[in-house]
Design a protein around this motif. Structure first.
Motif, PDB file in Angstrom:
ATOM      1  N   THR A  47       0.845  -1.195   0.000  1.00 40.85           N
ATOM      2  CA  THR A  47       0.000   0.000   0.000  1.00 40.85           C
ATOM      3  C   THR A  47       0.882   1.246   0.000  1.00 40.85           C
ATOM      4  O   THR A  47       1.823   1.352   0.768  1.00 40.85           O
ATOM      5  CB  THR A  47      -0.941  -0.016   1.221  1.00 40.85           C
ATOM      6  N   GLY A  48       0.561   2.152  -0.893  1.00 39.68           N
ATOM      7  CA  GLY A  48       1.336   3.378  -1.032  1.00 39.68           C
ATOM      8  C   GLY A  48       2.419   3.286  -2.088  1.00 39.68           C
ATOM      9  O   GLY A  48       3.082   4.271  -2.395  1.00 39.68           O
ATOM     10  N   HIS A  49       2.598   2.103  -2.676  1.00 38.57           N
ATOM     11  CA  HIS A  49       3.588   1.913  -3.737  1.00 38.57           C
ATOM     12  C   HIS A  49       2.879   1.730  -5.075  1.00 38.57           C
ATOM     13  O   HIS A  49       1.710   1.369  -5.125  1.00 38.57           O
ATOM     14  CB  HIS A  49       4.454   0.674  -3.459  1.00 38.57           C
ATOM     15  N   ALA A  50       3.606   1.933  -6.135  1.00 40.94           N
ATOM     16  CA  ALA A  50       3.058   1.687  -7.465  1.00 40.94           C
ATOM     17  C   ALA A  50       3.118   0.197  -7.760  1.00 40.94           C
ATOM     18  O   ALA A  50       4.151  -0.436  -7.609  1.00 40.94           O
ATOM     19  CB  ALA A  50       3.842   2.456  -8.515  1.00 40.94           C
ATOM     20  N   VAL A  51       1.981  -0.369  -8.139  1.00 43.35           N
ATOM     21  CA  VAL A  51       1.862  -1.774  -8.536  1.00 43.35           C
ATOM     22  C   VAL A  51       1.194  -1.769  -9.898  1.00 43.35           C
ATOM     23  O   VAL A  51       0.174  -1.101 -10.079  1.00 43.35           O
ATOM     24  CB  VAL A  51       1.023  -2.570  -7.523  1.00 43.35           C
ATOM     25  N   PHE A  52       1.732  -2.494 -10.848  1.00 45.57           N
ATOM     26  CA  PHE A  52       1.224  -2.457 -12.226  1.00 45.57           C
ATOM     27  C   PHE A  52       1.267  -1.021 -12.749  1.00 45.57           C
ATOM     28  O   PHE A  52       0.456  -0.627 -13.570  1.00 45.57           O
ATOM     29  CB  PHE A  52      -0.215  -2.986 -12.332  1.00 45.57           C
ATOM     30  N   GLY A  53       2.170  -0.198 -12.215  1.00 47.96           N
ATOM     31  CA  GLY A  53       2.270   1.202 -12.625  1.00 47.96           C
ATOM     32  C   GLY A  53       1.205   2.100 -12.017  1.00 47.96           C
ATOM     33  O   GLY A  53       1.082   3.259 -12.368  1.00 47.96           O
ATOM     34  N   LYS A  54       0.402   1.554 -11.071  1.00 50.01           N
ATOM     35  CA  LYS A  54      -0.674   2.330 -10.442  1.00 50.01           C
ATOM     36  C   LYS A  54      -0.531   2.242  -8.931  1.00 50.01           C
ATOM     37  O   LYS A  54      -0.066   1.234  -8.400  1.00 50.01           O
ATOM     38  CB  LYS A  54      -2.037   1.798 -10.872  1.00 50.01           C
ATOM     39  N   LEU A  55      -0.970   3.276  -8.229  1.00 47.56           N
ATOM     40  CA  LEU A  55      -0.852   3.313  -6.779  1.00 47.56           C
ATOM     41  C   LEU A  55      -1.781   2.295  -6.124  1.00 47.56           C
ATOM     42  O   LEU A  55      -2.962   2.216  -6.455  1.00 47.56           O
ATOM     43  CB  LEU A  55      -1.188   4.715  -6.262  1.00 47.56           C
ATOM     44  N   MET A  56      -1.246   1.495  -5.198  1.00 50.15           N
ATOM     45  CA  MET A  56      -2.066   0.565  -4.431  1.00 50.15           C
ATOM     46  C   MET A  56      -2.508   1.266  -3.153  1.00 50.15           C
ATOM     47  O   MET A  56      -1.709   1.933  -2.501  1.00 50.15           O
ATOM     48  CB  MET A  56      -1.307  -0.708  -4.080  1.00 50.15           C
ATOM     49  N   TYR A  99      -8.641  -3.618  -1.240  1.00 45.82           N
ATOM     50  CA  TYR A  99      -7.543  -2.873  -1.847  1.00 45.82           C
ATOM     51  C   TYR A  99      -7.921  -2.399  -3.236  1.00 45.82           C
ATOM     52  O   TYR A  99      -8.674  -3.063  -3.947  1.00 45.82           O
ATOM     53  CB  TYR A  99      -6.292  -3.768  -1.935  1.00 45.82           C
ATOM     54  N   ASN A 100      -7.375  -1.267  -3.602  1.00 46.18           N
ATOM     55  CA  ASN A 100      -7.494  -0.745  -4.960  1.00 46.18           C
ATOM     56  C   ASN A 100      -6.122  -0.721  -5.594  1.00 46.18           C
ATOM     57  O   ASN A 100      -5.125  -0.474  -4.910  1.00 46.18           O
ATOM     58  CB  ASN A 100      -8.028   0.689  -4.965  1.00 46.18           C
ATOM     59  N   ILE A 101      -6.090  -0.967  -6.888  1.00 48.08           N
ATOM     60  CA  ILE A 101      -4.896  -0.689  -7.688  1.00 48.08           C
ATOM     61  C   ILE A 101      -5.345   0.378  -8.660  1.00 48.08           C
ATOM     62  O   ILE A 101      -6.185   0.120  -9.526  1.00 48.08           O
ATOM     63  CB  ILE A 101      -4.367  -1.931  -8.410  1.00 48.08           C
ATOM     64  N   GLY A 102      -4.820   1.592  -8.485  1.00 51.18           N
ATOM     65  CA  GLY A 102      -5.341   2.727  -9.229  1.00 51.18           C
ATOM     66  C   GLY A 102      -6.748   2.997  -8.718  1.00 51.18           C
ATOM     67  O   GLY A 102      -7.046   2.818  -7.540  1.00 51.18           O
ATOM     68  N   PRO A 103      -7.660   3.383  -9.600  1.00 49.43           N
ATOM     69  CA  PRO A 103      -9.010   3.718  -9.156  1.00 49.43           C
ATOM     70  C   PRO A 103      -9.920   2.511  -8.920  1.00 49.43           C
ATOM     71  O   PRO A 103     -10.981   2.644  -8.329  1.00 49.43           O
ATOM     72  CB  PRO A 103      -9.555   4.567 -10.308  1.00 49.43           C
ATOM     73  N   GLY A 104      -9.512   1.332  -9.364  1.00 47.73           N
ATOM     74  CA  GLY A 104     -10.403   0.169  -9.302  1.00 47.73           C
ATOM     75  C   GLY A 104     -10.068  -0.792  -8.188  1.00 47.73           C
ATOM     76  O   GLY A 104      -8.917  -0.938  -7.784  1.00 47.73           O
ATOM     77  N   PRO A 105     -11.104  -1.503  -7.680  1.00 49.50           N
ATOM     78  CA  PRO A 105     -10.878  -2.473  -6.606  1.00 49.50           C
ATOM     79  C   PRO A 105     -10.231  -3.760  -7.112  1.00 49.50           C
ATOM     80  O   PRO A 105     -10.430  -4.167  -8.250  1.00 49.50           O
ATOM     81  CB  PRO A 105     -12.292  -2.750  -6.089  1.00 49.50           C
ATOM     82  N   LEU A 106      -9.461  -4.375  -6.246  1.00 50.38           N
ATOM     83  CA  LEU A 106      -8.853  -5.674  -6.511  1.00 50.38           C
ATOM     84  C   LEU A 106      -9.827  -6.738  -5.996  1.00 50.38           C
ATOM     85  O   LEU A 106     -10.387  -6.604  -4.911  1.00 50.38           O
ATOM     86  CB  LEU A 106      -7.524  -5.770  -5.778  1.00 50.38           C
ATOM     87  N   ASP A 107     -10.053  -7.777  -6.766  1.00 50.25           N
ATOM     88  CA  ASP A 107     -10.982  -8.840  -6.390  1.00 50.25           C
ATOM     89  C   ASP A 107     -10.540  -9.476  -5.067  1.00 50.25           C
ATOM     90  O   ASP A 107      -9.393  -9.905  -4.936  1.00 50.25           O
ATOM     91  CB  ASP A 107     -11.007  -9.897  -7.490  1.00 50.25           C
ATOM     92  N   PRO A 108     -11.443  -9.550  -4.060  1.00 42.33           N
ATOM     93  CA  PRO A 108     -11.082 -10.162  -2.777  1.00 42.33           C
ATOM     94  C   PRO A 108     -10.587 -11.600  -2.897  1.00 42.33           C
ATOM     95  O   PRO A 108      -9.885 -12.089  -2.013  1.00 42.33           O
ATOM     96  CB  PRO A 108     -12.380 -10.097  -1.964  1.00 42.33           C
ATOM     97  N   LEU A 109     -10.929 -12.297  -3.983  1.00 43.00           N
ATOM     98  CA  LEU A 109     -10.417 -13.657  -4.167  1.00 43.00           C
ATOM     99  C   LEU A 109      -8.890 -13.664  -4.298  1.00 43.00           C
ATOM    100  O   LEU A 109      -8.261 -14.701  -4.156  1.00 43.00           O
ATOM    101  CB  LEU A 109     -11.042 -14.319  -5.391  1.00 43.00           C
ATOM    102  N   CYS A 110      -8.312 -12.500  -4.549  1.00 46.41           N
ATOM    103  CA  CYS A 110      -6.854 -12.395  -4.686  1.00 46.41           C
ATOM    104  C   CYS A 110      -6.138 -12.425  -3.340  1.00 46.41           C
ATOM    105  O   CYS A 110      -4.949 -12.695  -3.294  1.00 46.41           O
ATOM    106  CB  CYS A 110      -6.480 -11.101  -5.400  1.00 46.41           C
ATOM    107  N   TYR A 111      -6.859 -12.121  -2.244  1.00 49.62           N
ATOM    108  CA  TYR A 111      -6.177 -12.000  -0.959  1.00 49.62           C
ATOM    109  C   TYR A 111      -6.937 -12.564   0.237  1.00 49.62           C
ATOM    110  O   TYR A 111      -6.387 -12.653   1.317  1.00 49.62           O
ATOM    111  CB  TYR A 111      -5.806 -10.539  -0.683  1.00 49.62           C
TER     112      TYR A 111
END
Length: 92
Positions: free
Chosen positions: A19-28, A36-48
């Motif tokens: 969190t606070g770092h660029a992931v996939f070139g977008k801020l997490m 969690y969001n990567i850029g403006p969009g949410p990350l699917d909870p199935l990921c974590y």
């Protein structure tokens, strides 16, 4: 037996660390739902989150799932992650 041989999973601890770092070139960032969001969009909870992941596997009759981290999590602007982060990923 049904085996899913290509899946990605990371822990909340890892996403908290990123969190606070660029992931996939977008801020997490963390969002208002506790996810969690990567850029403006949410990350699917199935990921974590393990419980929804297990429920999804059960609903699809998947017996075994082989998982690895998200490779782009390791792609840092300007080069590879440092040794400390590599050890962190390997211990996770």
């Amino acid at each position: 037996m049904i085996v899913d041989v290509h899946a990605h999973l990371a822990t909340r601890d890892l996403f908290d660390h990123l969190t606070g770092h660029a992931v996939f070139g977008k801020l997490m960032s963390k969002n208002s739902t506790g996810g969690y969001n990567i850029g403006p969009g949410p990350l699917d909870p199935l990921c974590y989150d393990l419980e929804p992941r297990l429920a999804s596997l059960s609903a699809r009759d998947v017996d075994v799932q082989l998982v690895g981290t998200f490779n782009p999590l390791l792609h840092w602007m300007g080069g590879a992650p440092d040794a400390t982060f590599a050890r962190y990923i390997n211990a996770d």
